[in-house]
Design an enzyme around this catalytic site. Structure first.
Site, short mmCIF file in Angstrom:
data_model
loop_
_atom_site.label_atom_id
_atom_site.label_comp_id
_atom_site.label_asym_id
_atom_site.label_seq_id
_atom_site.Cartn_x
_atom_site.Cartn_y
_atom_site.Cartn_z
N GLU A 175 0.83 -1.21 0.00
CA GLU A 175 0.00 0.00 0.00
C GLU A 175 0.87 1.27 0.00
OE1 GLU A 175 -2.65 0.35 3.38
OE2 GLU A 175 -3.48 2.23 2.67
N LYS A 217 -2.51 -1.94 -3.18
CA LYS A 217 -3.55 -1.09 -2.58
C LYS A 217 -3.15 0.37 -2.73
CE LYS A 217 -6.00 -0.19 1.74
NZ LYS A 217 -6.68 -0.78 2.88
P1 13P Z 1 -9.43 4.19 4.16
O1 13P Z 1 -10.21 3.49 3.09
O2 13P Z 1 -10.28 4.78 5.24
O3 13P Z 1 -8.41 5.13 3.59
O4 13P Z 1 -8.61 3.07 4.93
C1 13P Z 1 -7.97 2.09 4.22
C2 13P Z 1 -6.74 1.68 4.89
O5 13P Z 1 -6.57 0.54 5.23
C3 13P Z 1 -5.71 2.70 5.14
O6 13P Z 1 -4.51 2.06 5.40
#
Ligand code: 13P
Length: 336
Positions: A175, A217
């Site tokens: 991510e 992500k």
């Molecule tokens: P949000 O969709 O609220 O941004 O959270 C996703 C997430 O896991 C952030 O690390």
């Protein structure tokens, strides 16, 4: 299941991920908005409410948990992760240890948590049957940032983490979140994301991480939350797809977006617009935290008597996002 099968399962048939891995302090911030005390029992009750929602089934393929939740039992003694499995979703675990300054005096941050990661992953696999993991890097846009140094340091940590996760038979979710905070334009967001994705996949290749056994992500390409020039849904969708096509290898089975501060409706509409394009090498789905939970959290308000309305809210959002992941959502479907 091998790594590729796990990743494919999570995003199969329009399914996506419920991100319920808020750290305890972040959970506290969410509970503050509904005047609920941030205790271990309240966190358990809230998550149990979410995981028992009818709409988890068929819409949610994986749930990301914080360490405390993976170890917690429901009031009746059932492990919360078992409730998730019974809904047909795989339990996953956030394994990073949060952010630290890139260097002294810097506004930029790098994610920590590589120390002891191998042992922690081995335990999560053996003791809790966790099938996937998550590591979040944070990239900020501002005056002279992101620097190459920040992008490279985060890409390297993500690749080191992904390698350890795969070695322990767990799918890594990588991510690289480019924050929406600030007044930057959509073009500046595109550039920061393109640089981050490109550095990430170079680092993953160097570490010999298997692209077919991971999920990406990312954030979507949007203007900063304070930018005066707003973008249309179609612009966000087109630029996000362009950036991904230019930088993400086609062997990656799924791209599961974070919502990053978008409203529930915006997050769904953007995902749907992207999935109107049929000729994509990867599944495009969701891994939303706030954009799946906001209405449910508000409806729950910490009261047992609101359980069913709150579950109905989560079920609805999960279903709307599944339709968006199939490109079959429309705003009329929001009416209930
Ligand atoms: P949000 O969709 O609220 O941004 O959270 C996703 C997430 O896991 C952030 O690390």
């Amino acid at each position: 299941m091998n790594l590729n099968e796990i990743a494919e399962y999570i995003v199969s048939d329009g399914k996506g991920i419920l991100a319920a891995d808020e750290s305890n302090p972040t959970c506290g911030k969410r509970f503050d908005t509904i005047n609920v005390e941030n205790t271990e029992d309240n966190r358990r009750d809230y998550r149990e409410m979410l995981f028992r929602s009818k709409g988890m089934k068929d819409n949610i393929g994986g749930v990301i948990l914080f360490d405390e939740t993976l170890r917690q039992n429901a009031i009746d003694g059932t492990p919360l992760r078992k409730i998730i499995e019974d809904q047909g979703a795989l339990p996953g675990i956030k394994v990073d240890k949060g952010l630290t300054p890139l260097k002294e005096g810097s506004d930029e941050v790098v994610t920590q948590g590589l120390d002891g990661l191998h042992e922690r992953c081995a335990d999560y696999d053996a003791l809790f049957n966790a099938k996937f993991t998550k590591w979040r890097a944070v990239i900020k846009i501002g005056d002279g940032i992101p620097t190459d140094e920040c992008i490279e340091a985060n890409a390297k940590a993500l690749a080191d983490y992904a390698w350890v996760a795969q070695t322990n038979n767990m799918v890594p979710i990588v991510e690289p979140e480019v924050l929406m905070d600030g007044d930057h334009t959509i073009t500046e967001c595109f550039d920061a994301c393109a640089r981050s994705f490109s550095a990430l996949f170079n680092a993953l290749q160097k570490r010999e991480v298997d692209n077919s056994g991971l999920l990406l992500k990312p954030s979507m390409i949007t203007p900063g939350s304070l930018c005066s020039q707003k973008a249309t849904i179609q612009e966000v969708a087109d630029l996000t797809i362009k950036c991904l096509k230019e930088n993400v290898p086609s062997e990656v089975p799924g791209i599961t977006f974070l919502s990053g501060g978008q409203s529930e409706l915006e997050a769904t509409a953007h995902l749907n617009a992207m999935n109107k394009e049929k000729d994509l090498p990867w599944k495009l789905s969701f891994s939303y935290g706030r954009a799946l939970q906001q209405s449910a959290l508000r409806a729950w308000g910490g009261l047992q008597e609101n359980l069913f309305i709150a579950q109905d809210e989560l079920s609805h959002r999960a279903n709307m996002n599944k339709l968006a992941a199939l490109g079959e959502w429309s705003e009329e479907l929001e009416e209930r």
